[in-house]
Design an enzyme around this catalytic site. Structure first.
Site, PDB file in Angstrom:
ATOM      1  N   GLY A   1       0.895  -1.053  -0.023  1.00  0.00           N
ATOM      2  CA  GLY A   1       0.019   0.045  -0.180  1.00  0.00           C
ATOM      3  C   GLY A   1       0.825   1.297   0.045  1.00  0.00           C
ATOM      4  O   GLY A   1       1.849   1.191  -0.573  1.00  0.00           O
TER       5      GLY A   1
ATOM      6  N   VAL B   1       1.152   4.589   5.370  1.00  0.00           N
ATOM      7  CA  VAL B   1       0.260   3.398   6.287  1.00  0.00           C
ATOM      8  C   VAL B   1       1.636   2.483   6.505  1.00  0.00           C
ATOM      9  O   VAL B   1       1.779   1.882   7.558  1.00  0.00           O
ATOM     10  CB  VAL B   1      -0.627   2.734   5.663  1.00  0.00           C
ATOM     11  CG1 VAL B   1      -0.965   1.636   6.530  1.00  0.00           C
ATOM     12  CG2 VAL B   1      -1.951   3.727   5.375  1.00  0.00           C
TER      13      VAL B   1
ATOM     14  N   GLU C   1       5.449  -3.233   0.656  1.00  0.00           N
ATOM     15  CA  GLU C   1       5.423  -3.116  -0.994  1.00  0.00           C
ATOM     16  C   GLU C   1       4.685  -1.781  -1.101  1.00  0.00           C
ATOM     17  O   GLU C   1       3.479  -1.683  -0.887  1.00  0.00           O
ATOM     18  CB  GLU C   1       4.518  -4.203  -1.597  1.00  0.00           C
ATOM     19  CG  GLU C   1       5.480  -5.575  -1.392  1.00  0.00           C
ATOM     20  CD  GLU C   1       6.578  -5.961  -2.632  1.00  0.00           C
ATOM     21  OE1 GLU C   1       6.381  -5.015  -3.592  1.00  0.00           O
ATOM     22  OE2 GLU C   1       7.375  -6.735  -2.314  1.00  0.00           O
TER      23      GLU C   1
ATOM     24  N   CYS D   1       0.558  -0.052  -9.274  1.00  0.00           N
ATOM     25  CA  CYS D   1       1.697   0.310  -8.326  1.00  0.00           C
ATOM     26  C   CYS D   1       2.672   0.592  -9.111  1.00  0.00           C
ATOM     27  O   CYS D   1       3.658   1.428  -9.134  1.00  0.00           O
ATOM     28  CB  CYS D   1       1.952  -0.590  -7.114  1.00  0.00           C
ATOM     29  SG  CYS D   1       2.380  -2.164  -7.949  1.00  0.00           S
TER      30      CYS D   1
HETATM   31  P1  NAD Z   1      -5.548   0.908   0.897  1.00  0.00           P
HETATM   32  O1  NAD Z   1      -6.049   2.394   1.088  1.00  0.00           O
HETATM   33  O2  NAD Z   1      -6.471  -0.308   0.467  1.00  0.00           O
HETATM   34  O3  NAD Z   1      -4.526   0.717   1.999  1.00  0.00           O
HETATM   35  C1  NAD Z   1      -3.779  -0.657   2.119  1.00  0.00           C
HETATM   36  C2  NAD Z   1      -4.139  -1.322   3.343  1.00  0.00           C
HETATM   37  O4  NAD Z   1      -3.641  -0.493   4.612  1.00  0.00           O
HETATM   38  C3  NAD Z   1      -5.671  -1.778   3.667  1.00  0.00           C
HETATM   39  O5  NAD Z   1      -5.786  -3.190   3.796  1.00  0.00           O
HETATM   40  C4  NAD Z   1      -6.061  -0.508   4.641  1.00  0.00           C
HETATM   41  O6  NAD Z   1      -7.177  -1.555   5.459  1.00  0.00           O
HETATM   42  C5  NAD Z   1      -4.936  -0.312   5.522  1.00  0.00           C
HETATM   43  N1  NAD Z   1      -5.100   0.881   6.111  1.00  0.00           N
HETATM   44  C6  NAD Z   1      -5.207   2.046   5.524  1.00  0.00           C
HETATM   45  N2  NAD Z   1      -5.265   3.043   6.640  1.00  0.00           N
HETATM   46  C7  NAD Z   1      -4.826   2.323   7.530  1.00  0.00           C
HETATM   47  C8  NAD Z   1      -4.085   3.097   8.817  1.00  0.00           C
HETATM   48  N3  NAD Z   1      -4.387   4.297   9.169  1.00  0.00           N
HETATM   49  N4  NAD Z   1      -3.665   2.236   9.615  1.00  0.00           N
HETATM   50  C9  NAD Z   1      -3.504   0.920   9.490  1.00  0.00           C
HETATM   51  N5  NAD Z   1      -3.697   0.196   8.218  1.00  0.00           N
HETATM   52  C10 NAD Z   1      -4.434   1.153   7.326  1.00  0.00           C
HETATM   53  O7  NAD Z   1      -4.494   1.081  -0.393  1.00  0.00           O
HETATM   54  P2  NAD Z   1      -3.373   2.356  -0.624  1.00  0.00           P
HETATM   55  O8  NAD Z   1      -2.551   2.416   0.297  1.00  0.00           O
HETATM   56  O9  NAD Z   1      -4.364   3.442  -1.169  1.00  0.00           O
HETATM   57  O10 NAD Z   1      -3.078   1.627  -2.249  1.00  0.00           O
HETATM   58  C11 NAD Z   1      -2.239   2.433  -2.976  1.00  0.00           C
HETATM   59  C12 NAD Z   1      -0.669   2.507  -2.663  1.00  0.00           C
HETATM   60  O11 NAD Z   1      -0.201   1.298  -2.680  1.00  0.00           O
HETATM   61  C13 NAD Z   1      -0.083   3.199  -3.806  1.00  0.00           C
HETATM   62  O12 NAD Z   1       0.833   4.085  -3.391  1.00  0.00           O
HETATM   63  C14 NAD Z   1       0.534   2.050  -4.689  1.00  0.00           C
HETATM   64  O13 NAD Z   1       1.651   2.394  -5.620  1.00  0.00           O
HETATM   65  C15 NAD Z   1       0.836   1.035  -3.764  1.00  0.00           C
HETATM   66  N6  NAD Z   1       0.861  -0.383  -4.101  1.00  0.00           N
HETATM   67  C16 NAD Z   1       2.088  -0.843  -4.047  1.00  0.00           C
HETATM   68  C17 NAD Z   1       2.123  -2.173  -4.533  1.00  0.00           C
HETATM   69  C18 NAD Z   1       3.410  -2.846  -4.666  1.00  0.00           C
HETATM   70  O14 NAD Z   1       3.326  -3.940  -5.089  1.00  0.00           O
HETATM   71  N7  NAD Z   1       4.632  -2.529  -4.198  1.00  0.00           N
HETATM   72  C19 NAD Z   1       1.089  -2.719  -5.075  1.00  0.00           C
HETATM   73  C20 NAD Z   1      -0.108  -2.121  -5.366  1.00  0.00           C
HETATM   74  C21 NAD Z   1      -0.320  -0.803  -4.533  1.00  0.00           C
END
Ligand code: NAD
Length: 472
Positions: free
Chosen positions: A201, A205, A223, A257
């Protein structure tokens, strides 16, 4: 069910987090997850789930992201199933103790690296590839013989509900569990002691996860994302580059991502490249992408507003394609901006949506300097026909991975590590790297007792010292 008519984020906690972890830990401690046969059963069950529940999962992905079925099948279901096939093929070899050499003074002896499961693992996934990014790390954790809890993103709520239902139906409930819910649920999970946390994500976070993990000295893989650049060199095959960049950018409506975030194109070929890009997008999605069955939607209104806001300051002359949208159906047209600058809002954060800014630069050296002046990206792409240009970009930049004359597909090579560096994350998985992530590599040295030379024992006589200095 329509795109906007989705169930609210479900929170289904089968047990309180502490009782859940205690149950999984009891299973792990019983040794039930260690045999190769159990690991295989779980992996095969996950493959069956992906095949037998294909239509439910593809429907859920369509509800969440308007994801075209073939994209969902290719980039999520099939991708995970293919990697599980690789795991099943290699598992026996991966678990075998690996023999390493020993120095003469220690012989006769046998030194081995033994891979043991780490224990109880937490996998936290985001919403953009909600099947792939949850099940694939979970599969590697199971291949390595662990118990595992998966936490899908609440934002892709239909897929989260489908995964919770089918994982419980197909996999061993005493060792594998899906917990649905939002930030407070993750906070409660993070307060537990895990043996490994695998988070995908955003970096904000990611920092919360790492802080929580530090409390228990739990190792983590993060990741993360960031702005992944594309260099288009003078001399690149512009038509092929445009098609591959447009595909990598607009698949899943830019919510990938490793999607190209922006393009640094050699000024001398900028106009021809932008024309080719526009042609490619029109060819893919027609003159009205909103009616194309092959074009996905933005995940929710909040992200739609964010993306729309990034376009607010763009001048009409900058927008060479797209710009339109419909908030109610979360549609945002594939959008190409030219003459973008680092002062533009689109260049201030990871775009993570269907907007592609193109910036002209004076050659590959300038592109490299620009990239090196910013955070290390997850992916870096270079389009060039001159091998020396590709080699130079690989040598003079740092990123999670590089795609040369390709976008996204570096992920499809299971033997390549997938992960970030610096702001784009730490740790990597896929193939053996995935198995190793969830294993502790234990050093084992075994010697015979039939011989016991006294040279290393005190008293250290002069003779012993002379000998030791020769052989040690
Ligand atoms: P998201 O908002 O779904 O968050 C990811 C997870 O974190 C979720 O399960 C969510 O419940 C949890 N979360 C959210 N806020 C939280 C908090 N305050 N405390 C604890 N847990 C919390 O997804 P996102 O972060 O918006 O995903 C997008 C980002 O992820 C982009 O930056 C993208 O580039 C990155 N990403 C990376 C990869 C990789 O493989 N490197 C893959 C996909 C996405």
């Amino acid at each position: 069910m329509t795109l906007t008519d989705r169930p609210a984020a479900a929170v289904s906690n089968p047990l309180e987090p502490d009782r859940l972890v205690a149950r999984l830990r009891a299973t792990f401690d019983s040794g039930a997850t260690r045999p190769l046969a159990w690991r295989r059963q779980q992996l095969e069950a996950m493959q069956r789930l992906l095949v037998e529940r294909e239509s439910e999962l593809l429907d859920a992905l369509h509800q969440d992201l308007g994801k075209p079925a073939i994209e969902g099948w290719m980039t999520e279901l099939r991708h995970v199933a293919n990697e599980i096939s690789d795991m099943l093929r290699h598992l026996e070899g991966w678990v075998k103790p690996e023999r390493v050499g020993v120095r003469t003074v220690l012989r006769p002896a046998r030194a081995t690296v033994v891979s043991e499961p780490v224990g109880v693992v937490l996998v936290i996934a985001p919403w953009n590839y909600p099947v792939h990014l949850l099940l694939l790390p979970m599969a590697y954790a199971l291949a390595a013989g662990n118990a595992v809890v998966g936490k899908p993103s609440e934002m892709s709520s239909a897929t989260s509900a489908a995964l919770a239902r089918w994982v419980a139906a197909y996999l061993d409930r005493d060792a594998v569990c899906i917990v649905e819910g939002d930030a407070p649920v993750v906070t409660a999970l993070l307060a537990q002691r895990w043996d490994y946390i695998f988070y995908t994500g955003n970096g904000r976070v990611g920092r919360i996860v790492m802080k929580a993990a530090a409390e228990h000295l739990t190792p983590v893989t993060l990741e993360l994302g960031g702005k992944s650049p594309v260099i288009v060199a003078n001399g690149a095959n512009l038509d092929v580059a445009a098609k591959r960049i447009a595909w990598g950018k607009f698949v899943n409506a830019g919510q990938t991502c490793v999607a190209p975030d922006y393009v640094l194109v050699d000024r001398q070929v900028e106009s021809r490249f932008v024309d080719a890009l526009v042609r490619a997008v029109r060819h893919f999605y027609g003159s009205d992408p909103q009616s194309s069955p092959d074009y996905a939607r933005v995940i929710n209104e909040r992200h739609w507003d964010r993306l729309h806001g990034l376009l607010a300051d763009a001048s009409p002359s900058q927008v060479v394609l797209g710009g339109q949208g419909d908030r109610a159906s979360r549609y945002l047209a594939p959008t190409i901006l030219r003459d973008a600058t680092w002062d533009d809002p689109v260049m201030s954060e990871e775009i993570f949506g269907p907007i592609l800014p193109v910036l002209a630069v004076d050659g590959v050296g300038a592109a490299i300097a620009t990239i090196n002046a910013h955070d290390k990206p997850l992916a870096l792409y270079v389009f060039a026909e001159d091998q020396a240009v590709i080699d130079r970009v690989v040598a003079e930049t740092s990123s999670g991975g590089v795609g040369a004359n390709v976008t996204l597909l570096q992920l499809a090579v299971a033997d390549l590590p997938f992960g970030g560096v610096g702001e784009s994350g730490m740790g990597a998985y896929h193939g053996k790297f995935g198995f190793d992530t969830f294993s502790h590599r234990k050093a084992v040295l075994q010697r015979t007792t039939r011989m016991d030379p006294s040279v290393t024992y005190p008293p250290y006589t002069n003779l012993k010292q002379r000998l030791l200095r020769k052989v040690f």
